[in-house]
Enzyme design. Sequence first.
Site, PDB file in Angstrom:
ATOM      1  N   ASP A  63       0.863  -1.278  -0.005  1.00 40.14           N
ATOM      2  CA  ASP A  63       0.046  -0.057  -0.052  1.00 40.14           C
ATOM      3  C   ASP A  63       0.544   1.259   0.218  1.00 40.14           C
ATOM      4  O   ASP A  63       1.592   1.482   1.238  1.00 40.14           O
ATOM      5  CB  ASP A  63      -0.898   0.127   1.311  1.00 40.14           C
ATOM      6  CG  ASP A  63      -1.884   1.235   0.961  1.00 40.14           C
ATOM      7  OD1 ASP A  63      -1.837   2.111   0.656  1.00 40.14           O
ATOM      8  OD2 ASP A  63      -2.811   0.971   2.056  1.00 40.14           O
ATOM      9  N   ASN A  90       3.224   2.639 -10.849  1.00 38.95           N
ATOM     10  CA  ASN A  90       2.280   2.910 -11.639  1.00 38.95           C
ATOM     11  C   ASN A  90       0.792   3.139 -10.713  1.00 38.95           C
ATOM     12  O   ASN A  90       0.030   3.705 -11.128  1.00 38.95           O
ATOM     13  CB  ASN A  90       1.819   1.585 -12.302  1.00 38.95           C
ATOM     14  CG  ASN A  90       0.462   1.239 -12.877  1.00 38.95           C
ATOM     15  OD1 ASN A  90       0.169   2.004 -13.904  1.00 38.95           O
ATOM     16  ND2 ASN A  90      -0.266   0.419 -12.267  1.00 38.95           N
ATOM     17  N   TYR A 159      -5.584  15.723  -9.757  1.00 35.65           N
ATOM     18  CA  TYR A 159      -4.603  14.867 -10.370  1.00 35.65           C
ATOM     19  C   TYR A 159      -3.556  15.769 -11.281  1.00 35.65           C
ATOM     20  O   TYR A 159      -2.404  15.193 -11.247  1.00 35.65           O
ATOM     21  CB  TYR A 159      -5.683  14.250 -11.444  1.00 35.65           C
ATOM     22  CG  TYR A 159      -4.968  13.132 -12.467  1.00 35.65           C
ATOM     23  CD1 TYR A 159      -4.714  12.009 -11.855  1.00 35.65           C
ATOM     24  CD2 TYR A 159      -4.741  13.521 -13.859  1.00 35.65           C
ATOM     25  CE1 TYR A 159      -4.227  10.956 -12.562  1.00 35.65           C
ATOM     26  CE2 TYR A 159      -4.042  12.355 -14.429  1.00 35.65           C
ATOM     27  CZ  TYR A 159      -3.878  11.478 -14.112  1.00 35.65           C
ATOM     28  OH  TYR A 159      -3.341  10.372 -14.860  1.00 35.65           O
ATOM     29  N   LYS A 163       0.566  15.343 -10.699  1.00 37.78           N
ATOM     30  CA  LYS A 163       1.345  14.783 -11.392  1.00 37.78           C
ATOM     31  C   LYS A 163       2.496  15.840 -12.034  1.00 37.78           C
ATOM     32  O   LYS A 163       3.518  15.273 -12.567  1.00 37.78           O
ATOM     33  CB  LYS A 163       0.528  14.248 -13.047  1.00 37.78           C
ATOM     34  CG  LYS A 163      -0.371  13.120 -12.679  1.00 37.78           C
ATOM     35  CD  LYS A 163       0.433  11.863 -12.549  1.00 37.78           C
ATOM     36  CE  LYS A 163      -0.545  10.639 -12.313  1.00 37.78           C
ATOM     37  NZ  LYS A 163       0.154   9.553 -11.948  1.00 37.78           N
ATOM     38  N   THR A 194      -8.794   1.825 -19.639  1.00 37.68           N
ATOM     39  CA  THR A 194      -8.537   1.392 -18.134  1.00 37.68           C
ATOM     40  C   THR A 194      -9.698   1.897 -17.495  1.00 37.68           C
ATOM     41  O   THR A 194     -10.562   2.725 -17.907  1.00 37.68           O
ATOM     42  CB  THR A 194      -7.220   1.614 -17.567  1.00 37.68           C
ATOM     43  OG1 THR A 194      -7.277   3.149 -17.406  1.00 37.68           O
ATOM     44  CG2 THR A 194      -5.993   1.246 -18.634  1.00 37.68           C
TER      45      THR A 194
END
Length: 238
Positions: A63, A90, A159, A163, A194
């Site tokens: 985790d 990932n 997000y 990033k 995905t």
Amino acid sequence: MQAGDYKMRILVTGANRGLGLALAKFGAEKGHHIVAGVRDPEQGREKLSDLEIPKSITIVPLDVTKEDSVIQAANFVKEQFGTIDAIINNAGILLGRDKKIEDLDLEQVQLSFDINLFGPMRVVKHFLPLMLLGDSSSIINISSEAGSIENAYGGDYAYAASKTALNMFSQQLSKYVNGKNIQVYAVHPGWIKTDMGGINAPGNPNDTAKGIFDLIEQRPAVESKYVFIDYKGNPMPI
């Protein structure tokens, strides 16, 4: 000797679905040994056991939001394998999609940074000593075009910001390991089908997995001033 000319031990986080699952499958099929880091080992085992090459995959509880979990995983890898050749960070999350700043849930922002940025930092912190024992190693941090400041589109605040920060961490890390036979890249995987990318995405995670393994095996000549690239090795706009 290129990295792809021998069997490598490769850690993949978030390996039980999406791009992580494609990476685990592709790497194992190429003869590499995949250390599949999954938050829920039972769920991960259910997905990964469907693959035809389970003996080339070792499932490890991991985790990325819990440092103790990362430490335990690193200790396990050290005991079992001694060294590791590559890390693919990932595991990631996309929360607050299309939320206006006025409606943004800051707890989701914190969680996004915890997984997308601090997660890779925790993993590298505890696995890097195992990589320094090897001859030619790679750290691949899965980033996104959303992290490009030049192409900021005014949305996905949590997000995109996480990033962008991951790109900076990757650049700093690349400077830190310079001269130690470790290559570091922050890789835009493309818009792929995905759970995160959705069914309308044009890309295939298997194509991205191949591209990432080409980078690890140092087969394309990457010509980029910065470490932020796409999965084909092309520079991404900072």
